[in-house]
Design an enzyme around this catalytic site. Structure first.
Site, mmCIF file in Angstrom:
data_model
loop_
_atom_site.group_PDB
_atom_site.id
_atom_site.type_symbol
_atom_site.label_atom_id
_atom_site.label_comp_id
_atom_site.label_asym_id
_atom_site.label_seq_id
_atom_site.Cartn_x
_atom_site.Cartn_y
_atom_site.Cartn_z
ATOM 1 N N CYS A 111 0.818 -1.228 0.000
ATOM 2 C CA CYS A 111 0.000 0.000 0.000
ATOM 3 C C CYS A 111 0.844 1.267 0.000
ATOM 4 C CB CYS A 111 -0.896 -0.006 1.225
ATOM 5 S SG CYS A 111 -1.651 -1.579 1.463
ATOM 6 N N HIS A 249 -3.354 6.796 1.840
ATOM 7 C CA HIS A 249 -3.794 5.469 1.407
ATOM 8 C C HIS A 249 -5.141 5.196 2.075
ATOM 9 C CE1 HIS A 249 -4.280 1.273 0.830
ATOM 10 N NE2 HIS A 249 -3.853 0.913 2.026
ATOM 11 N N ASN A 279 -10.211 -1.120 0.340
ATOM 12 C CA ASN A 279 -8.772 -0.902 0.332
ATOM 13 C C ASN A 279 -8.215 -1.449 -0.969
ATOM 14 O OD1 ASN A 279 -6.022 -1.141 0.637
ATOM 15 N ND2 ASN A 279 -6.142 -1.686 2.808
HETATM 16 O O1 LIG Z 1 -12.133 -2.513 13.844
HETATM 17 C C1 LIG Z 1 -11.852 -3.700 13.560
HETATM 18 O O2 LIG Z 1 -12.322 -4.699 14.123
HETATM 19 C C2 LIG Z 1 -10.841 -3.919 12.439
HETATM 20 C C3 LIG Z 1 -9.460 -3.562 12.958
HETATM 21 C C4 LIG Z 1 -8.430 -3.835 11.890
HETATM 22 N N1 LIG Z 1 -8.749 -3.149 10.641
HETATM 23 C C5 LIG Z 1 -7.740 -2.833 9.779
HETATM 24 C C6 LIG Z 1 -6.419 -2.944 10.156
HETATM 25 C C7 LIG Z 1 -5.424 -2.618 9.235
HETATM 26 C C8 LIG Z 1 -5.778 -2.197 7.978
HETATM 27 C C9 LIG Z 1 -4.758 -1.908 6.974
HETATM 28 C C10 LIG Z 1 -4.613 -2.782 5.904
HETATM 29 C C11 LIG Z 1 -3.643 -2.566 4.948
HETATM 30 C C12 LIG Z 1 -3.468 -3.543 3.854
HETATM 31 O O3 LIG Z 1 -3.478 -2.892 2.643
HETATM 32 C C13 LIG Z 1 -2.827 -1.437 4.992
HETATM 33 C C14 LIG Z 1 -2.971 -0.539 6.050
HETATM 34 C C15 LIG Z 1 -3.937 -0.775 7.045
HETATM 35 CL CL1 LIG Z 1 -4.082 0.331 8.351
HETATM 36 C C16 LIG Z 1 -7.119 -2.083 7.657
HETATM 37 N N2 LIG Z 1 -8.074 -2.390 8.554
HETATM 38 C C17 LIG Z 1 -10.122 -3.271 10.130
HETATM 39 C C18 LIG Z 1 -11.162 -3.038 11.218
#
Ligand SMILES: O=C(O)C1CCN(c2ccc(-c3cc(CO)ccc3Cl)cn2)CC1
Length: 322
Positions: A111, A249, A279
């Site tokens: 990313c 991003h 994403n």
């Molecule tokens: O709140 C919750 O239960 C969940 C908690 C975890 N979450 C996340 C965590 C990390 C990412 C993420 C992924 C990438 C990969 O390209 C890059 C950058 C990021 Cl910060 C996206 N979401 C979703 C909701």
């Protein structure tokens, strides 16, 4: 370095998959997904692969700018989801559009791929090259385990890009801060290739899927994005207030909001379109940039900050004078 963004473009697959549609075959719901991620829907390919989306973006950039493929010196594609190990997506694009004078290669920084790629292009334009394509292209739907609701709901497919050109004007990359944290690489992995040979038999099995330690990546992002933004601003001798728009991003709306808060900047300076795309990794900043340029929200004369973060683990910030 001095370059101008001549044009931007983006292409997403036609199929839209809403959270409600995911809920028809997965134990999830819009009530779970939207509050945690800010995502309502994402675009998913039918039969296109990453090189098809990237080629579509390349053709749009040529069409919109009036530049011919033969006039391109290089094509770099940021992607973590190529069609093949070889040829690379960039090399497939080069062949598809007939950019016979361009050398082409993929850059794998998940990313952070779009910001790493613009930095590399800027260095090429500062030496002996005149013009090139920077594309971010992903088909993450091929890497997602569609039975793992913790990751399947987060990602989408798409591609975006910019045509960059050397210019005598005082515009382009004012400063950058590109970081890699390889010691934390196991927190976000995808596409492990089987390792075996005649002499050893199987050494490791294939594991195509995304695996993410959400909490670790989330904490990493909220800490390291402000750090790379601050370092880039310091190198540019600018303050956070000097930046007109922050293009981050689009991984998660809550993360963007917490970064804006830590950075003491109004959320209005942090546009968010993750709601429509999910994403899209290396494609996300370029999709946002193109939408905002088309709306006139982002335009010549502004100072913008771009920041990518994610797999690697990697983080990167660019300060650009438009
Ligand atoms: O709140 C919750 O239960 C969940 C908690 C975890 N979450 C996340 C965590 C990390 C990412 C993420 C992924 C990438 C990969 O390209 C890059 C950058 C990021 Cl910060 C996206 N979401 C979703 C909701």
């Amino acid at each position: 370095e001095q370059f101008t963004i001549v044009e931007s473009a983006h292409t997403v697959p036609q199929r839209v998959v809403t959270n409600d549609e995911l809920a028809t075959f997965m134990d999830t719901s819009d009530d779970w997904i939207y509050p945690r991620t800010g995502i309502h829907q994402r675009h998913i390919v039918d039969n296109e692969n990453t090189s098809d989306l990237a080629t579509s973006v390349a053709n749009k950039l040529l069409l919109k700018s009036g530049i011919t493929a033969e006039q391109l010196d290089f094509i770099i594609v940021g992607t973590m989801s190529p069609d093949n190990l070889t040829p690379s997506v960039a090399q497939q694009v080069q062949g598809n559009i007939g950019a016979v004078n361009a050398f082409a290669w993929d850059l794998s920084a998940a990313c952070s791929g779009f910001v790493y790629t613009i930095s590399m292009a800027s260095a090429l334009l500062a030496t002996k090259y005149q013009r090139g394509l920077v594309i971010g292209a992903e088909v993450l739907s091929k890497l997602v385990d569609w039975e793992d609701r913790s990751t399947a709901v987060l990602f989408g497919d798409g591609a975006s890009g910019v045509l960059l050109e050397k210019t005598p004007e005082q515009v382009g990359l004012l400063a950058e801060s590109l970081k890699t944290y390889g010691a934390q690489s196991e927190f976000l992995t995808a596409g492990h290739q089987r390792n075996s040979n005649h002499f050893t038999g199987e050494l490791s099995s294939a594991d195509p899927y995304f695996h993410m330690n959400g909490r670790e990546v989330y904490n990493f992002a909220t800490r390291q994005v402000p750090a790379v933004l601050s370092e880039a601003l310091e190198k540019a001798d600018l303050t956070a207030d000097d930046i007109d728009v922050y293009l981050l991003h689009q991984a998660n709306a809550r993360i963007i909001a917490s970064i804006a808060k830590r950075f003491g900047q109004p959320i209005e300076k942090f546009p968010i379109n993750v709601v429509n795309y999910g994403n899209t990794s290396a494609a996300s900043i370029g999709i946002l940039l193109d939408e905002l340029r088309q709306e006139g929200v982002v335009h010549a004369g502004q100072k913008v900050a771009l920041a990518g973060f994610g797999g690697g683990l990697t983080a990167g910030a660019l300060i650009i004078q438009l």
